[in-house]
Motif scaffolding. Structure first.
Motif, PDB file in Angstrom:
ATOM      1  N   GLU A 169       0.195  54.424  56.544  1.00 29.43           N
ATOM      2  CA  GLU A 169      -0.640  54.005  57.679  1.00 29.43           C
ATOM      3  C   GLU A 169      -0.603  52.480  57.817  1.00 29.43           C
ATOM      4  N   PRO A 170       0.494  51.952  58.302  1.00 36.64           N
ATOM      5  CA  PRO A 170       0.587  50.497  58.470  1.00 36.64           C
ATOM      6  C   PRO A 170      -0.199  50.022  59.683  1.00 36.64           C
ATOM      7  N   HIS A 171      -0.427  48.711  59.773  1.00 31.02           N
ATOM      8  CA  HIS A 171      -0.979  48.126  60.991  1.00 31.02           C
ATOM      9  C   HIS A 171       0.067  48.231  62.105  1.00 31.02           C
ATOM     10  N   LYS A 172      -0.375  48.033  63.332  1.00 33.58           N
ATOM     11  CA  LYS A 172       0.551  48.068  64.465  1.00 33.58           C
ATOM     12  C   LYS A 172       1.352  46.776  64.580  1.00 33.58           C
ATOM     13  N   ALA A 173       0.803  45.683  64.024  1.00 35.30           N
ATOM     14  CA  ALA A 173       1.479  44.386  64.089  1.00 35.30           C
ATOM     15  C   ALA A 173       1.014  43.516  62.930  1.00 35.30           C
ATOM     16  N   TYR A 174       1.826  42.492  62.618  1.00 37.66           N
ATOM     17  CA  TYR A 174       1.514  41.621  61.488  1.00 37.66           C
ATOM     18  C   TYR A 174       1.767  40.160  61.859  1.00 37.66           C
ATOM     19  N   GLU A 175       0.830  39.307  61.444  1.00 43.36           N
ATOM     20  CA  GLU A 175       1.019  37.872  61.581  1.00 43.36           C
ATOM     21  C   GLU A 175       1.808  37.348  60.388  1.00 43.36           C
ATOM     22  N   VAL A 176       2.616  36.335  60.657  1.00 46.94           N
ATOM     23  CA  VAL A 176       3.465  35.753  59.621  1.00 46.94           C
ATOM     24  C   VAL A 176       3.270  34.237  59.626  1.00 46.94           C
ATOM     25  N   LYS A 177       3.112  33.662  58.457  1.00 47.22           N
ATOM     26  CA  LYS A 177       2.976  32.215  58.345  1.00 47.22           C
ATOM     27  C   LYS A 177       4.328  31.535  58.577  1.00 47.22           C
TER      28      LYS A 177
END
Length: 250
Positions: free
Chosen positions: A101-109
């Motif tokens: 169950e991953p997130h729909k999107a991910y922020e990246v530094k």
């Protein structure tokens, strides 16, 4: 098993494109969306396992949406040609997209490399972007520059980062600011905004003061000064170009 397409937009990126492709080689597909480069970008890219499509550039959002529609896999990662995915992030991405169950999107530094120095202050501090997402749940919005990704669903954040090589020569850096300024001016013009003397005389020096003093850009040495100065120049040219559009001039 979830698949990953890494999209790399290009226009005359012969200096950096190979290192970007190499850092993306863990993906199931590398999709180059090229704006008809006139240098060796495509010659270099085609030496690797990539898919190339070409489209005349109009703005960053529509260019990336065009590529998303042509991606073969469920997961998308947007990588600029002057960026590199470090090995730790490669492993983290591969692990995250295979979760039940991953997130729909991910922020990246993003860690910015400028004039040979890693930038830690000014506008470089806390620089994050949403770069990894499921294509059926995300789309770039209407902004012409510094485009925003509209996500339906939850967002997470990855621990590791990409390296962004923003500087490839002073003339190129200034030229890039001018290109962005025209796009931003057009965006403001289309929204009915107007430039006045306040925008041209007050906002640029305040941008420099904010970035160099308040956000401690001076801690990055001479590159910090150059970055703050050219960014303030970018603000000034943006409003000059808006004024020119208002008066139907170029």
């Amino acid at each position: 098993m979830a698949g990953l397409t890494i999209i790399i937009p290009t226009l005359n990126e012969e200096e950096f494109i190979e290192q970007a492709i190499m850092s993306a080689s863990f993906a199931d597909e590398i999709l180059i969306i090229d704006s008809f480069s006139r240098d060796r970008t495509l010659d270099i890219a085609k030496k690797h396992r990539v898919t190339v499509c070409q489209r005349a550039f109009d703005n960053f959002s529509s260019q990336k949406n065009y590529a998303i529609d042509r991606a073969s896999h469920e997961w998308i990662f947007i990588l600029d040609a002057d960026e590199v995915i470090i090995p730790e992030l490669q492993k983290e991405i591969a692990s995250e997209i295979r979760k039940a169950e991953p997130h729909k999107a991910y922020e990246v530094k993003t860690v910015r490399m400028f004039m040979g120095r890693q930038m830690k202050y000014g506008t470089a501090k806390n620089d994050t972007k949403t770069l990894l997402f499921q294509k059926q749940h995300a789309r770039f919005g209407a902004k012409l520059v510094h485009e925003n990704l509209v996500v339906e669903g939850s967002r997470g954040a990855l621990k590791h980062y990409i390296l962004h090589y923003t500087y490839r020569g002073f003339d190129h850096f200034v030229s890039k600011k001018n290109h962005y300024a025209w796009l931003q001016a057009r965006e403001m013009f289309d929204k009915g905004k107007k430039a006045n003397i306040f925008h041209i005389l007050v906002k640029p020096p305040f941008r420099f003061f904010s970035e160099y003093i308040l956000k401690r850009g001076f801690m990055d040495g001479f590159p910090g000064f150059v970055n703050a100065y050219i960014n303030s120049y970018g603000v000034m040219t943006r409003y000059i170009k808006l004024w020119l559009l208002q008066h139907q001039q170029k």
